[in-house]
Scaffold this motif. Sequence first.
Motif, mmCIF file in Angstrom:
data_model
loop_
_atom_site.group_PDB
_atom_site.id
_atom_site.type_symbol
_atom_site.label_atom_id
_atom_site.label_comp_id
_atom_site.label_asym_id
_atom_site.label_seq_id
_atom_site.Cartn_x
_atom_site.Cartn_y
_atom_site.Cartn_z
ATOM 1 N N VAL A 11 0.880 -1.165 0.000
ATOM 2 C CA VAL A 11 0.000 0.000 0.000
ATOM 3 C C VAL A 11 0.917 1.214 0.000
ATOM 4 C CG1 VAL A 11 -1.717 1.291 1.302
ATOM 5 C CG2 VAL A 11 -1.821 -1.199 1.244
ATOM 6 N N VAL A 12 0.722 2.118 -0.949
ATOM 7 C CA VAL A 12 1.592 3.284 -1.087
ATOM 8 C C VAL A 12 0.791 4.546 -0.819
ATOM 9 C CG1 VAL A 12 2.965 4.636 -2.729
ATOM 10 C CG2 VAL A 12 3.101 2.140 -2.735
ATOM 11 N N VAL A 13 1.370 5.421 -0.010
ATOM 12 C CA VAL A 13 0.789 6.733 0.259
ATOM 13 C C VAL A 13 1.837 7.759 -0.137
ATOM 14 C CG1 VAL A 13 -0.114 8.288 2.018
ATOM 15 C CG2 VAL A 13 -0.508 5.825 2.220
ATOM 16 N N ALA A 14 1.463 8.668 -1.002
ATOM 17 C CA ALA A 14 2.382 9.727 -1.418
ATOM 18 C C ALA A 14 1.815 11.054 -0.927
ATOM 19 C CB ALA A 14 2.527 9.741 -2.930
ATOM 20 N N SER A 15 2.672 11.873 -0.368
ATOM 21 C CA SER A 15 2.222 13.183 0.082
ATOM 22 C C SER A 15 3.048 14.257 -0.602
ATOM 23 C CB SER A 15 2.336 13.309 1.600
ATOM 24 O OG SER A 15 3.674 13.232 2.005
ATOM 25 N N LYS A 16 2.438 15.379 -0.803
ATOM 26 C CA LYS A 16 3.142 16.509 -1.385
ATOM 27 C C LYS A 16 3.379 17.509 -0.257
ATOM 28 C CE LYS A 16 3.148 19.891 -4.957
ATOM 29 N NZ LYS A 16 3.018 20.032 -6.369
ATOM 30 N N LEU A 17 4.620 17.765 0.012
ATOM 31 C CA LEU A 17 4.981 18.649 1.114
ATOM 32 C C LEU A 17 5.449 19.990 0.575
ATOM 33 C CD1 LEU A 17 6.916 16.011 3.205
ATOM 34 C CD2 LEU A 17 4.587 16.793 3.550
ATOM 35 N N PRO A 18 5.190 21.056 1.322
ATOM 36 C CA PRO A 18 5.610 22.382 0.863
ATOM 37 C C PRO A 18 7.124 22.521 0.887
ATOM 38 C CG PRO A 18 4.802 22.517 3.099
ATOM 39 C CD PRO A 18 4.553 21.105 2.629
ATOM 40 N N LEU A 19 7.657 23.076 -0.172
ATOM 41 C CA LEU A 19 9.101 23.267 -0.279
ATOM 42 C C LEU A 19 9.380 24.691 -0.744
ATOM 43 C CD1 LEU A 19 9.951 19.963 -2.170
ATOM 44 C CD2 LEU A 19 10.204 20.390 0.274
ATOM 45 N N GLY A 20 10.569 25.136 -0.530
ATOM 46 C CA GLY A 20 10.991 26.416 -1.070
ATOM 47 C C GLY A 20 10.892 27.560 -0.082
ATOM 48 N N ALA A 21 11.221 28.723 -0.573
ATOM 49 C CA ALA A 21 11.288 29.923 0.259
ATOM 50 C C ALA A 21 9.931 30.337 0.821
ATOM 51 C CB ALA A 21 11.896 31.074 -0.542
ATOM 52 N N ALA A 22 8.849 29.964 0.159
ATOM 53 C CA ALA A 22 7.515 30.331 0.634
ATOM 54 C C ALA A 22 7.146 29.621 1.936
ATOM 55 C CB ALA A 22 6.478 30.032 -0.439
ATOM 56 N N THR A 23 7.840 28.547 2.230
ATOM 57 C CA THR A 23 7.565 27.785 3.456
ATOM 58 C C THR A 23 8.867 27.582 4.217
ATOM 59 O OG1 THR A 23 7.738 25.758 2.160
ATOM 60 C CG2 THR A 23 5.522 26.578 2.599
ATOM 61 N N PRO A 24 9.253 28.538 5.052
ATOM 62 C CA PRO A 24 10.528 28.432 5.765
ATOM 63 C C PRO A 24 10.534 27.293 6.786
ATOM 64 C CG PRO A 24 9.289 30.319 6.559
ATOM 65 C CD PRO A 24 8.517 29.742 5.404
ATOM 66 N N TRP A 25 11.730 26.826 7.054
ATOM 67 C CA TRP A 25 11.950 25.787 8.064
ATOM 68 C C TRP A 25 11.415 26.273 9.391
ATOM 69 C CZ3 TRP A 25 13.251 20.921 7.676
ATOM 70 C CH2 TRP A 25 13.642 20.231 8.817
ATOM 71 N N PRO A 26 10.744 25.462 10.171
ATOM 72 C CA PRO A 26 10.616 24.001 10.128
ATOM 73 C C PRO A 26 9.287 23.512 9.556
ATOM 74 C CG PRO A 26 10.051 24.722 12.322
ATOM 75 C CD PRO A 26 10.374 25.965 11.509
ATOM 76 N N ALA A 27 8.643 24.290 8.715
ATOM 77 C CA ALA A 27 7.332 23.896 8.170
ATOM 78 C C ALA A 27 7.383 22.532 7.491
ATOM 79 C CB ALA A 27 6.827 24.950 7.194
ATOM 80 N N GLN A 28 8.460 22.228 6.785
ATOM 81 C CA GLN A 28 8.547 20.965 6.048
ATOM 82 C C GLN A 28 8.527 19.760 6.990
ATOM 83 O OE1 GLN A 28 10.694 23.509 5.774
ATOM 84 N NE2 GLN A 28 10.582 24.230 3.668
ATOM 85 N N ILE A 29 9.329 19.778 8.028
ATOM 86 C CA ILE A 29 9.376 18.626 8.942
ATOM 87 C C ILE A 29 8.090 18.539 9.750
ATOM 88 C CG2 ILE A 29 10.600 19.787 10.832
ATOM 89 C CD1 ILE A 29 11.178 16.171 9.670
ATOM 90 N N GLU A 30 7.496 19.668 10.070
ATOM 91 C CA GLU A 30 6.216 19.648 10.786
ATOM 92 C C GLU A 30 5.129 19.014 9.919
ATOM 93 O OE1 GLU A 30 5.893 23.784 11.685
ATOM 94 O OE2 GLU A 30 7.052 23.601 13.542
ATOM 95 N N ASP A 31 5.077 19.382 8.640
ATOM 96 C CA ASP A 31 4.096 18.785 7.729
ATOM 97 C C ASP A 31 4.366 17.299 7.521
ATOM 98 O OD1 ASP A 31 2.730 21.141 7.474
ATOM 99 O OD2 ASP A 31 3.434 21.577 5.452
ATOM 100 N N ALA A 32 5.633 16.927 7.387
ATOM 101 C CA ALA A 32 5.981 15.513 7.209
ATOM 102 C C ALA A 32 5.593 14.709 8.450
ATOM 103 C CB ALA A 32 7.475 15.369 6.923
ATOM 104 N N THR A 33 5.785 15.282 9.627
ATOM 105 C CA THR A 33 5.411 14.608 10.877
ATOM 106 C C THR A 33 3.904 14.416 10.941
ATOM 107 O OG1 THR A 33 7.341 15.517 11.998
ATOM 108 C CG2 THR A 33 5.536 14.765 13.395
ATOM 109 N N ARG A 34 3.153 15.446 10.561
ATOM 110 C CA ARG A 34 1.683 15.319 10.540
ATOM 111 C C ARG A 34 1.239 14.272 9.519
ATOM 112 N NH1 ARG A 34 1.855 20.875 11.624
ATOM 113 N NH2 ARG A 34 1.877 21.402 9.415
ATOM 114 N N ALA A 35 1.873 14.258 8.355
ATOM 115 C CA ALA A 35 1.524 13.272 7.328
ATOM 116 C C ALA A 35 1.782 11.856 7.836
ATOM 117 C CB ALA A 35 2.311 13.536 6.046
#
Length: 79
Positions: A11-35
Amino acid sequence: MLHEFVRRGWVVVASKLPLGAATPWPAQIEDATRALGWIKKNIATYGASPDRVVIAGGRPGGHLAALLRSERERSHVAA
């Protein structure tokens, strides 16, 4: 890569996480943790076990996968 996992019965789950300058750190790891939390909570609905989750990604996604694993290991050591 994901197509091969599906072909083998995973079973595969793919998520699209925000990247780039529009979403400064730590938004990426927070979103990945929620996912990951959502996946572990809901994956049984799709016929998979929450105890058998593989995290993978390419480039930035691979970096986030490694960070998620490191966070998990660190929380187990601290517990």
